[in-house]
Design an enzyme around this catalytic site. Structure first.
Site, PDB file in Angstrom:
ATOM      1  N   GLU A 177       0.801  -1.237   0.000  1.00 49.57           N
ATOM      2  CA  GLU A 177       0.000   0.000   0.000  1.00 49.57           C
ATOM      3  C   GLU A 177       0.827   1.277   0.000  1.00 49.57           C
ATOM      4  OE1 GLU A 177      -2.725  -0.537   3.289  1.00 49.57           O
ATOM      5  OE2 GLU A 177      -3.238  -2.541   2.653  1.00 49.57           O
ATOM      6  N   GLU A 187      -6.269 -10.690  -0.823  1.00 51.82           N
ATOM      7  CA  GLU A 187      -7.026 -10.467   0.419  1.00 51.82           C
ATOM      8  C   GLU A 187      -8.533 -10.409   0.132  1.00 51.82           C
ATOM      9  OE1 GLU A 187      -5.449  -7.108   2.562  1.00 51.82           O
ATOM     10  OE2 GLU A 187      -3.375  -7.639   2.134  1.00 51.82           O
TER      11      GLU A 187
HETATM   12  O1  G3I Z   1      -4.608  -8.724  19.283  1.00 49.18           O
HETATM   13  C1  G3I Z   1      -5.033  -7.457  19.815  1.00 49.18           C
HETATM   14  C2  G3I Z   1      -5.832  -7.670  21.076  1.00 49.18           C
HETATM   15  O2  G3I Z   1      -4.988  -8.219  22.084  1.00 49.18           O
HETATM   16  C3  G3I Z   1      -6.415  -6.323  21.537  1.00 49.18           C
HETATM   17  O3  G3I Z   1      -7.243  -6.530  22.667  1.00 49.18           O
HETATM   18  C4  G3I Z   1      -7.242  -5.732  20.394  1.00 49.18           C
HETATM   19  C5  G3I Z   1      -7.875  -4.404  20.747  1.00 49.18           C
HETATM   20  O4  G3I Z   1      -6.905  -3.382  20.646  1.00 49.18           O
HETATM   21  O5  G3I Z   1      -6.384  -5.517  19.242  1.00 49.18           O
HETATM   22  C6  G3I Z   1      -5.907  -6.776  18.773  1.00 49.18           C
HETATM   23  O6  G3I Z   1      -5.084  -6.524  17.642  1.00 49.18           O
HETATM   24  C7  G3I Z   1      -5.835  -6.175  16.478  1.00 49.18           C
HETATM   25  C8  G3I Z   1      -5.456  -7.162  15.363  1.00 49.18           C
HETATM   26  O7  G3I Z   1      -6.092  -6.790  14.136  1.00 49.18           O
HETATM   27  C9  G3I Z   1      -5.888  -8.586  15.719  1.00 49.18           C
HETATM   28  O8  G3I Z   1      -7.277  -8.633  15.818  1.00 49.18           O
HETATM   29  C10 G3I Z   1      -5.397  -4.772  16.069  1.00 49.18           C
HETATM   30  O9  G3I Z   1      -5.860  -3.840  17.047  1.00 49.18           O
HETATM   31  C11 G3I Z   1      -6.023  -4.431  14.724  1.00 49.18           C
HETATM   32  O10 G3I Z   1      -5.512  -3.189  14.248  1.00 49.18           O
HETATM   33  C12 G3I Z   1      -5.639  -5.502  13.694  1.00 49.18           C
HETATM   34  O11 G3I Z   1      -6.314  -5.193  12.494  1.00 49.18           O
HETATM   35  C13 G3I Z   1      -5.743  -5.836  11.344  1.00 49.18           C
HETATM   36  C14 G3I Z   1      -5.383  -4.728  10.333  1.00 49.18           C
HETATM   37  O12 G3I Z   1      -4.913  -5.315   9.120  1.00 49.18           O
HETATM   38  C15 G3I Z   1      -4.303  -3.833  10.862  1.00 49.18           C
HETATM   39  O13 G3I Z   1      -3.137  -4.608  11.051  1.00 49.18           O
HETATM   40  C16 G3I Z   1      -6.792  -6.758  10.748  1.00 49.18           C
HETATM   41  O14 G3I Z   1      -7.009  -7.868  11.614  1.00 49.18           O
HETATM   42  C17 G3I Z   1      -6.310  -7.270   9.394  1.00 49.18           C
HETATM   43  O15 G3I Z   1      -7.351  -8.007   8.735  1.00 49.18           O
HETATM   44  C18 G3I Z   1      -5.935  -6.101   8.488  1.00 49.18           C
HETATM   45  O16 G3I Z   1      -5.426  -6.622   7.299  1.00 49.18           O
HETATM   46  C19 G3I Z   1      -4.956  -5.632   6.358  1.00 49.18           C
HETATM   47  C20 G3I Z   1      -3.764  -6.228   5.635  1.00 49.18           C
HETATM   48  O17 G3I Z   1      -2.776  -6.563   6.575  1.00 49.18           O
HETATM   49  C21 G3I Z   1      -3.256  -5.248   4.589  1.00 49.18           C
HETATM   50  N1  G3I Z   1      -4.332  -4.903   3.644  1.00 49.18           N
HETATM   51  C22 G3I Z   1      -5.523  -4.348   4.282  1.00 49.18           C
HETATM   52  C23 G3I Z   1      -6.052  -5.336   5.312  1.00 49.18           C
HETATM   53  C24 G3I Z   1      -7.306  -4.789   5.945  1.00 49.18           C
HETATM   54  O18 G3I Z   1      -6.994  -3.617   6.665  1.00 49.18           O
END
Ligand code: G3I
Length: 377
Positions: free
Chosen positions: A162, A267
């Site tokens: 990205e 994705e």
């Molecule tokens: O694991 C922690 C948990 O311990 C905590 O209680 C909770 C609340 O803060 O957060 C949890 O982590 C979250 C993680 O997902 C696991 O669920 C993060 O906050 C959250 O930001 C993270 O979101 C991920 C996002 O990327 C940002 O990294 C999504 O699952 C994931 O599907 C998404 O995937 C991205 C690709 O990597 C890149 N392309 C876009 C796609 C969608 O945004």
């Protein structure tokens, strides 16, 4: 009498064996991975519960249905190196071990991304931006440490994620602001030096937008002009019910393929929830307040909407199959609807139905439709 008993026993055993064999043949034919075997890899993202074997129903689906995996979160730089020089590989090691134990194509996601990067990466001891040289060295160290660890085991890497905006311009990330455009070439160079045999990818969302597609084409050409390895462009494929059109997606797919690289749909998911003020894309930083009218299917999905989603998934897989010679992998961004990031983005607390398996770990009717579809190509 003895002969009769023996004959009866042999017949019974044969019947059981035949039934088991027939069941196995039916099961095998009901596997997405088998159906698409001669077209492209078909995979899924794995979340932490699955990687730590705390969602065995989910990992059962992965083993049975898919032949490729991507880590949804655990290999992002903020998790692998939250502090400079301190790496945490436990979850990533388990992810790779799962892939090897189940003979899956293992992808690493993602080495360089503006989001989910640890703060220290860009800051000096006073909290100011580090120098260009320092960030290059930090990027080199991260990429080299991570890619070397899984050399020969992780078969392909989302090297840069990205970096281009919807209008085709550079995202004003810290990587871009401090290093300049060359950060992408350097990232691909470092990854290749760490594992010369690994495939290397550029990955992005909203790639069906013409201006963005052109911006990505320019990135790939820049990497190629430097004589660096790039194997594929990842079209993330976070779809809405009304955008992009199949035709728009196809136009970008062909533009990337014309560069002599493979295309991957990295994705894939398809939200059924209402959009608003034309909001599209997948910028993870987007966040809007919950409103009941934005969450119309909190109890269940109406049959008509499920059918419309099924038809749209079929339309996109018809496109993928039409161009299977250009596509090396199609990956769903999660196993069941409950796993999908779209339940919480861009509006937290909604109930989406974006993937191929439902909240009861059952294949939706679309899975059988996709398997049937492969026989037409
Ligand atoms: O694991 C922690 C948990 O311990 C905590 O209680 C909770 C609340 O803060 O957060 C949890 O982590 C979250 C993680 O997902 C696991 O669920 C993060 O906050 C959250 O930001 C993270 O979101 C991920 C996002 O990327 C940002 O990294 C999504 O699952 C994931 O599907 C998404 O995937 C991205 C690709 O990597 C890149 N392309 C876009 C796609 C969608 O945004």
């Amino acid at each position: 009498m003895q002969v009769l008993k023996k004959t009866l026993m042999i017949t019974t055993v044969c019947c059981f064996a035949l039934t088991a064999c027939k069941k196995s043949v039916i099961e095998e034919s009901n596997r997405l991975a088998n159906a698409f075997a001669d077209k492209f890899l078909i995979g899924t993202a794995m979340n932490s519960l699955q990687i730590f074997d705390l969602d065995t129903l989910g990992t059962d689906i992965i083993k049975k249905q898919f032949n490729a995996i991507v880590p949804e979160n655990c290999m992002k730089s903020m998790y692998l190196q939250p502090e400079e020089g301190k790496f945490f590989f436990d979850e990533a090691d388990k992810y790779v071990a799962f892939g090897e134990a189940n003979n899956l194509w293992i992808t690493g996601h993602c080495l360089v991304w503006h989001s989910q990067a640890p703060r220290w990466l860009f800051a000096d001891e006073n909290g100011n931006d580090v120098s260009r040289e320092t960030l290059i060295e930090r990027m080199r160290n991260h990429i080299t440490t991570v890619v070397s660890r899984y050399k020969g085991r992780i078969k392909g890497w989302d090297v840069v994620n990205e970096a281009i905006m919807d209008d085709g311009s550079w995202r004003q990330s810290k990587f871009y602001q401090i290093i300049g455009e060359d950060f992408i070439n350097l990232a691909f160079q470092f990854a290749h030096e760490a594992d010369p045999d690994a495939e290397l990818y550029y990955n992005d969302y909203s790639t069906a937008i013409e201006a963005k597609c052109q911006g990505i084409v320019n990135v790939v050409k820049s990497i190629q002009a430097k004589g660096l390895r790039i194997d594929a462009v990842g079209m993330q494929g976070h779809l809405n019910m009304d955008s992009p059109t199949v035709e728009e997606f196809e136009k970008s797919l062909l533009a990337f393929a014309d560069l002599g690289v493979k295309v991957m749909v990295t994705e894939l998911d398809l939200t059924v929830l209402p959009g608003f003020n034309n909001f599209t894309g997948a910028d993870v930083s987007a966040n809007f307040d919950f409103k009941a009218e934005l969450d119309p299917y909190s109890d269940s999905l109406p049959d008509q909407v499920a059918l419309e989603q099924q038809n749209r998934y079929v339309d996109f897989f018809k496109l993928f199959l039409k161009h299977h010679d250009k596509i090396s992998r199609v990956t769903l961004w999660g196993v069941t609807d409950n796993d999908s990031w779209r339940n919480g983005w861009p509006v937290p607390g909604r109930t989406d139905y974006a993937l191929l398996f439902d909240r009861n770990y059952q294949p939706k009717p679309v899975v059988a439709e996709l398997i049937k579809l492969t026989k037409q190509y």
